[in-house]
Design a protein around this motif. Structure first.
Motif, PDB file in Angstrom:
ATOM      1  N   CYS A  31       0.830  -1.204   0.000  1.00 18.80           N
ATOM      2  CA  CYS A  31       0.000   0.000   0.000  1.00 18.80           C
ATOM      3  C   CYS A  31       0.865   1.254   0.000  1.00 18.80           C
ATOM      4  CB  CYS A  31      -0.940   0.016   1.204  1.00 18.80           C
ATOM      5  SG  CYS A  31      -0.149   0.092   2.822  1.00 18.80           S
ATOM      6  N   TYR A  32       0.213   2.388  -0.274  1.00 16.93           N
ATOM      7  CA  TYR A  32       0.813   3.714  -0.090  1.00 16.93           C
ATOM      8  C   TYR A  32      -0.305   4.712   0.146  1.00 16.93           C
ATOM      9  CZ  TYR A  32      -0.328   4.854  -4.988  1.00 16.93           C
ATOM     10  OH  TYR A  32      -0.969   5.091  -6.173  1.00 16.93           O
ATOM     11  N   PRO A  53       5.269  -3.322   1.400  1.00 16.71           N
ATOM     12  CA  PRO A  53       4.504  -4.507   1.801  1.00 16.71           C
ATOM     13  C   PRO A  53       3.890  -4.360   3.198  1.00 16.71           C
ATOM     14  CG  PRO A  53       6.737  -5.099   1.120  1.00 16.71           C
ATOM     15  CD  PRO A  53       6.675  -3.612   1.197  1.00 16.71           C
ATOM     16  N   ASP A  54       2.660  -4.807   3.328  1.00 21.35           N
ATOM     17  CA  ASP A  54       1.956  -4.982   4.601  1.00 21.35           C
ATOM     18  C   ASP A  54       1.545  -3.704   5.331  1.00 21.35           C
ATOM     19  OD1 ASP A  54       2.242  -7.768   4.232  1.00 21.35           O
ATOM     20  OD2 ASP A  54       4.209  -7.691   5.167  1.00 21.35           O
ATOM     21  N   ALA A  69      -5.768   6.005   0.344  1.00 22.45           N
ATOM     22  CA  ALA A  69      -4.770   4.956   0.548  1.00 22.45           C
ATOM     23  C   ALA A  69      -4.995   3.942  -0.567  1.00 22.45           C
ATOM     24  CB  ALA A  69      -4.939   4.305   1.915  1.00 22.45           C
ATOM     25  N   VAL A  70      -3.916   3.578  -1.242  1.00 24.22           N
ATOM     26  CA  VAL A  70      -3.991   2.673  -2.384  1.00 24.22           C
ATOM     27  C   VAL A  70      -3.379   1.335  -1.990  1.00 24.22           C
ATOM     28  CG1 VAL A  70      -3.365   2.306  -4.795  1.00 24.22           C
ATOM     29  CG2 VAL A  70      -3.840   4.629  -3.961  1.00 24.22           C
ATOM     30  N   PHE A  71      -4.150   0.273  -2.158  1.00 22.70           N
ATOM     31  CA  PHE A  71      -3.726  -1.080  -1.805  1.00 22.70           C
ATOM     32  C   PHE A  71      -3.681  -1.923  -3.076  1.00 22.70           C
ATOM     33  CE2 PHE A  71      -5.724   0.791   1.840  1.00 22.70           C
ATOM     34  CZ  PHE A  71      -5.036   0.303   2.941  1.00 22.70           C
ATOM     35  N   SER A  72      -2.719  -2.829  -3.173  1.00 26.12           N
ATOM     36  CA  SER A  72      -2.679  -3.729  -4.326  1.00 26.12           C
ATOM     37  C   SER A  72      -2.172  -5.102  -3.913  1.00 26.12           C
ATOM     38  CB  SER A  72      -1.842  -3.153  -5.460  1.00 26.12           C
ATOM     39  OG  SER A  72      -0.532  -2.916  -5.040  1.00 26.12           O
ATOM     40  N   THR A  85      -2.172  -2.377   6.172  1.00 30.04           N
ATOM     41  CA  THR A  85      -2.655  -1.246   6.959  1.00 30.04           C
ATOM     42  C   THR A  85      -1.931   0.017   6.523  1.00 30.04           C
ATOM     43  OG1 THR A  85      -3.028  -2.711   8.837  1.00 30.04           O
ATOM     44  CG2 THR A  85      -2.976  -0.348   9.299  1.00 30.04           C
ATOM     45  N   ALA A  86      -2.704   1.077   6.294  1.00 31.13           N
ATOM     46  CA  ALA A  86      -2.148   2.382   5.937  1.00 31.13           C
ATOM     47  C   ALA A  86      -2.383   3.350   7.085  1.00 31.13           C
ATOM     48  CB  ALA A  86      -2.809   2.910   4.670  1.00 31.13           C
TER      49      ALA A  86
END
Length: 142
Positions: free
Chosen positions: A36-37, A48-49, A66-69, A134-135
């Motif tokens: 994420c970022y 990661p994570d 927040a961008v998750f992939s 988690t961000a």
């Protein structure tokens, strides 16, 4: 009759000469992970994570996203179901996508946290795996 037999034998000979295709292999969800970022005006790098960022004036919007992939998947046929673990709700806008963006506000104007989980399913085998990240978004000014 002889012409049809000759064509049939030619087709068989051609197929034998070409060999056979290797069997298709389904993807493997065992290596799946998540990164994420938090989107700011800087060049944001996914990690990661867990990921985090600071809000400062003229450095980012507040709220932002927040961008998750999902990472670590070989070529394959996958389905994705995203769940926001803060409210336990399915994120319908991200259905069957390998990435998902959700709103996040800083710890002073919101809770500063976004936690997403993705259930990744190999649609060819039915194998599945859950991954999450988690961000954190902190107020770096106030």
């Amino acid at each position: 009759m002889r012409i049809n037999a000759a064509i049939g034998l030619s087709a068989v000979a051609l197929a034998l000469a070409m060999g056979h295709a290797a069997p298709a292999h389904a993807g493997n969800v065992a290596g799946a992970g998540m990164e994420c970022y938090v989107d700011t005006f800087r060049y944001d790098i996914a990690t990661p994570d867990t990921c985090s960022s600071l809000w400062v004036p003229n450095g980012a919007h507040n709220p932002t996203v927040a961008v998750f992939s999902v990472t670590g998947l070989p070529a394959g046929n996958y389905g994705f179901v995203w769940r926001n673990l803060e409210n336990n709700a399915i994120v319908a806008s991200c259905a069957n996508q390998n990435a998902c963006a959700v709103p996040i506000s800083t710890d002073l104007s919101g809770d500063g946290v976004a936690i997403l989980q993705a259930t990744v399913t190999d649609l060819d085998t039915g194998a599945s795996r859950q991954v999450q990240a988690t961000a954190y978004y902190y107020d770096g000014y106030t």
